[in-house]
Design an enzyme around this catalytic site. Sequence first.
Site, short mmCIF file in Angstrom:
data_model
loop_
_atom_site.label_atom_id
_atom_site.label_comp_id
_atom_site.label_asym_id
_atom_site.label_seq_id
_atom_site.Cartn_x
_atom_site.Cartn_y
_atom_site.Cartn_z
N GLU A 453 0.90 -0.60 -0.14
CA GLU A 453 0.06 0.55 0.08
C GLU A 453 1.00 1.10 -0.09
O GLU A 453 -0.14 1.86 0.69
CB GLU A 453 -1.40 -0.06 0.84
CG GLU A 453 -0.42 -0.14 2.56
CD GLU A 453 -1.71 -0.38 3.76
OE1 GLU A 453 -2.02 0.33 3.12
OE2 GLU A 453 -1.39 -0.78 4.72
N CYS A 524 -7.19 -5.70 -0.89
CA CYS A 524 -8.34 -5.47 -0.35
C CYS A 524 -8.54 -4.27 -0.09
O CYS A 524 -9.65 -3.32 0.63
CB CYS A 524 -7.91 -5.88 1.17
SG CYS A 524 -6.25 -5.36 1.52
C1 PEP Z 1 -5.92 -0.07 1.82
O1 PEP Z 1 -5.37 0.94 2.72
O2 PEP Z 1 -6.63 -0.29 0.72
C2 PEP Z 1 -6.40 -0.92 3.18
C3 PEP Z 1 -7.43 -1.82 3.00
O3 PEP Z 1 -6.26 -0.72 4.39
P1 PEP Z 1 -6.68 0.71 5.64
O4 PEP Z 1 -7.99 1.36 4.04
O5 PEP Z 1 -7.42 -0.40 6.50
O6 PEP Z 1 -5.95 1.50 4.73
MG MG Z 2 -4.01 0.85 4.41
#
Ligand code: PEP
Ligand code: MG
Length: 593
Positions: A453, A524
């Site tokens: 990410e 995700c």
């Molecule tokens: C993302 O960054 O895409 C992720 C799934 O984590 P979060 O949304 O919790 O930062």
């Molecule tokens: Mg994230």
Amino acid sequence: MTDPLPQQSHPFEKNASRVFRGIPASPGIAIGKACVFAEETDLAVGRWQVPPESIKAEVTRFRNALAETKKEMLGIQQQVLKLLGKSHVRLIEAYILILEDPLITKDVVKHITQNRVNAEYALSDAVAGAVKTLEAAPDEYFRERRHDILDVGRKILMHLMGRAKQPTFNLTERCVVVAHNLTPSDTLHLRTHLSEGFITDIGGKTSHTAILAQSLEIPAVVGLRDITRHVHQGDILIVDGYSGTVLINPQADVIENYKREKEIRAAKGKELEKLKNQPATTLDGHRVSLAANIDSPEDVKSVVSHGAEGVGLFRTEFLYLNRKALPTELEHYEYYVRVARSVLPYSVIIRTVDIGGDKLMDFGLGNAGGSEQNPFMGLRGIRLCLKHPEIFRIQIRAILRASNEGKVKIMFPMVSCIEEVRAARRIVDEVKAEMRREGHPFDEHIEMGIMIEIPSAALIVDQLAQEVDFMSIGTNDLIQYTLGVDRVNESVADLYNPLHPAILRLIAQTTWEAHKVGKWVGMCGEMASEPELTGILLGMGLDEFSVVPAAVPKLKETIRGLRYGDSQSLAQDILKNPTVENINQKLRGLSSP
Ligand code: PEP
Ligand code: MG
């Protein structure tokens, strides 16, 4: 967040239907009465005369409130110190200094005794005077300090009025919440309150507030800029979480149309339920895994009912929110085990804590670290865990214990370099050794993965892939960091583009490099739940899609309507010629059923 505004009359607008467009944050249609929560911008309170014989008691009441506020601040200071270290307590120290300032300790008391006024009024008057003086200061630094004084004033006032411990929301009937902003912890309250939906002035599509609304299946529209100025208490609102439209006091026929639309959508949802036990397989037989993202064990019912194959992302931050003390190992364990058992025969990927960014610890400060200028770039995710291994170890122990009760995988968020992965693995190995010595059983072969990410991680994915068992692409953050576009800022929402060639290249490179060394890749981030993008992602070789439970049926239908061969050609074509025009044209050609 404050109590709802009092009922107001507004003869010119009462029957006017007005339409506003914002950012669709959570699908669904809500129709209901508005419940407006105003930002508290000043300390306006009533003034009354205190009889001479009660002056002493009034001063004592004020001093007690001061003592209570100080106690609260010292508690917060300890928590921040323990969790984030010395450099992060500066803001709280500054607040404590204000509490000890003669402006508060002496002037207010003088005002009460000399003018025989109530403590609330004396306080708000003293604070207002100080704010006015600071506002006129030529130096920016001093002008900015007025916010700190106002904040401290508000805190004392809350204690004076006995409201310090009241919950953020106090809804007495089903309604649509209208607020300037909602934090993820505010949104968590909505789970147990009577909210039909919510709309906010600020926020973005992938803010955690929006993601939580989707998990809770509450329609929401964010980024409406100044909607709190236009909606009045008790107005009838329609919130269309599909298109991002909000209507104030619509005509009866419009309400009827939306009600019908709601029924049609519900019927379509029922229809999709028939796919519940079908696999996510393309027309030409390519099978992918379709899992769900959850924010708490309560969401697991929805994972099962929507036919997801396990949990691809269990965000654990919410265990830490809305509380004063850190969760114990037992609390962690019970939290994880509930999920691990419920999703069998599938697995759950438990992501170690990613506090920070817009997921703020509820220390009453509105900021995880209290003083971070840029929390999205700050001490969040694995960085925080490695800096505070004592907190990390508790979570790892609990996850390992839970691995004995189901199929559990561990995932580390916010990885930016190989050293972080190695350091995290080392701690896991130490905890495993400790547990072996103690005789605690756990899954010796527990899979360990990382989130991709941060662009730096995506760019060294060939090296990272050698160190882990799997990877999951977190596009919510990957997009914000790659494009330099804040995910919660509605002013730049139009630049937050999942189809930017840079993003597509990073995704393709991640799956390609991981597959070369036999590792699987999931996604995700919210991008995984956009049916129009499923073809491209399939074609790029994603092995798992993990999305909010309610999005699973539609995504399954989409995958089952596509050909893997076509998706691969599409992805290749787009990567070769990644212009917006080409992408749009190709996406239209491969539209889902
Ligand atoms: C993302 O960054 O895409 C992720 C799934 O984590 P979060 O949304 O919790 O930062
Ligand atoms: Mg994230």
